[in-house]
Design an enzyme around this catalytic site. Structure first.
Site, PDB file in Angstrom:
ATOM      1  N   PHE A 124      -3.433  -1.907 101.349  1.00  0.00           N
ATOM      2  CA  PHE A 124      -2.228  -2.724 101.494  1.00  0.00           C
ATOM      3  C   PHE A 124      -2.280  -3.531 102.787  1.00  0.00           C
ATOM      4  O   PHE A 124      -2.670  -3.003 103.835  1.00  0.00           O
ATOM      5  CB  PHE A 124      -0.975  -1.842 101.593  1.00  0.00           C
ATOM      6  N   ASP A 125      -1.846  -4.768 102.721  1.00  0.00           N
ATOM      7  CA  ASP A 125      -1.445  -5.485 103.924  1.00  0.00           C
ATOM      8  C   ASP A 125      -0.105  -4.896 104.368  1.00  0.00           C
ATOM      9  O   ASP A 125       0.553  -4.176 103.603  1.00  0.00           O
ATOM     10  CB  ASP A 125      -1.321  -6.978 103.602  1.00  0.00           C
ATOM     11  N   GLY A 126       0.308  -5.211 105.591  1.00  0.00           N
ATOM     12  CA  GLY A 126       1.560  -4.659 106.095  1.00  0.00           C
ATOM     13  C   GLY A 126       2.744  -5.581 105.900  1.00  0.00           C
ATOM     14  O   GLY A 126       3.567  -5.396 105.001  1.00  0.00           O
TER      15      GLY A 126
END
Length: 283
Positions: A124-126
């Site tokens: 995941f990106d944040g």
């Protein structure tokens, strides 16, 4: 001929099946598993081809939703959907606007990474994915220096949730079932945070936010603006979620299956809305 969509993501589906098999071994009476629903706006006549594709790859997908030309989005809440994946960006946008975690799937490019069939890896990106886009708004409106100051000042204030927080929660719930059986080290689900943030200047708030939510991430990679593609090629996730298309493209070029989350200031529709609002106070 197998369905192209199923062919492109067969390793991801096989990994999901493997996790379910492990869960059934540990919890024979539990129904808490990955539940995959194949949704299409095609007519029921295509069902035979879908069934043949599923059987070709020895997958276990029992539930279909074929809507005969109508959008399937209206059925998502009825299915208690934790994540909706599609190659149709408009349907994904519609799902996001309904408050459902969703992303547009992109198959990997010419490079093909070997993926595990026994451990599900999700990256995941944040910002604007697990978390809201509040920090990205500050970067866009006021620049990096103000962003770093803001993140330091509000280090102990959790970020608001983003569109895929609920999916990370669902993964964490399944992970804890393995932990409860002393299988933390052999858990077949592994999660990664792959963010452009810098660890020293803006990483603490992210980690403290996850802790405040009671969520764990197995590995956190703070890249400080470096390209994500090479790290993802090393991780070899079954899917990587990001809100920025240039990160999606970089991941695809190096063989990662990537999914675009159309949420936040990085999206055209959101920029138009934002321009109509007064600038947020950064303090």
């Amino acid at each position: 001929r197998p369905c192209a969509f199923i062919s492109a993501f067969v390793h991801t589906l096989q990994a999901l099946m493997s996790v379910n098999a492990r869960l059934r071994q540990l919890y024979p009476d539990s129904e808490e598993l990955f539940d995959i629903v194949l949704m299409t706006n095609n007519h029921a006549q295509v069902g035979v081809r879908l069934i043949n594709s599923i059987n070709h790859y020895d997958l276990t997908i029992e539930r279909f939703c074929m809507t005969g030309g109508q959008s399937p989005i209206g059925y998502l809440k009825a299915y208690l959907t934790n994540l909706y994946l599609s190659k149709d960006g408009e349907k994904v946008m519609e799902a996001i606007e309904e408050g459902i975690a969703a992303a547009t799937m992109f198959a990997s490019g010419d490079v093909e990474n070997k993926l595990s069939d026994t451990q599900l890896k999700v990256a995941f990106d944040g910002d604007a994915v697990l978390f809201s886009d509040e920090s990205e708004i500050i970067v866009k409106q006021h620049g990096l220096d103000t962003f770093f100051e803001h993140e330091k000042e509000f280090e102990n204030k959790p970020l608001a949730q983003g569109p895929l927080k609920c999916f990370l929660e669902a993964l964490g719930k399944l992970q804890r079932k393995f932990y409860a059986k002393n299988e933390r080290m052999t858990c077949p689900i592994c999660t990664y945070l792959v963010t452009s943030r810098s660890a020293a200047s803006s990483g603490a708030r992210v980690l403290k936010t996850l802790r405040s939510w009671g969520l764990e991430i197995d590995e956190a990679l703070f890249l400080a603006g470096a390209p994500k593609g090479p790290l993802l090629q090393k991780i070899r996730p079954h899917i990587f979620f990001d809100d920025q298309m240039f990160h999606i493209e970089g991941a695809k070029e190096l063989g990662t299956i990537a999914a675009h989350v159309p949420y936040g200031i990085g999206q055209k529709y959101h920029k138009e809305k934002l321009s109509e609002q007064p600038a947020k106070d950064t303090k």
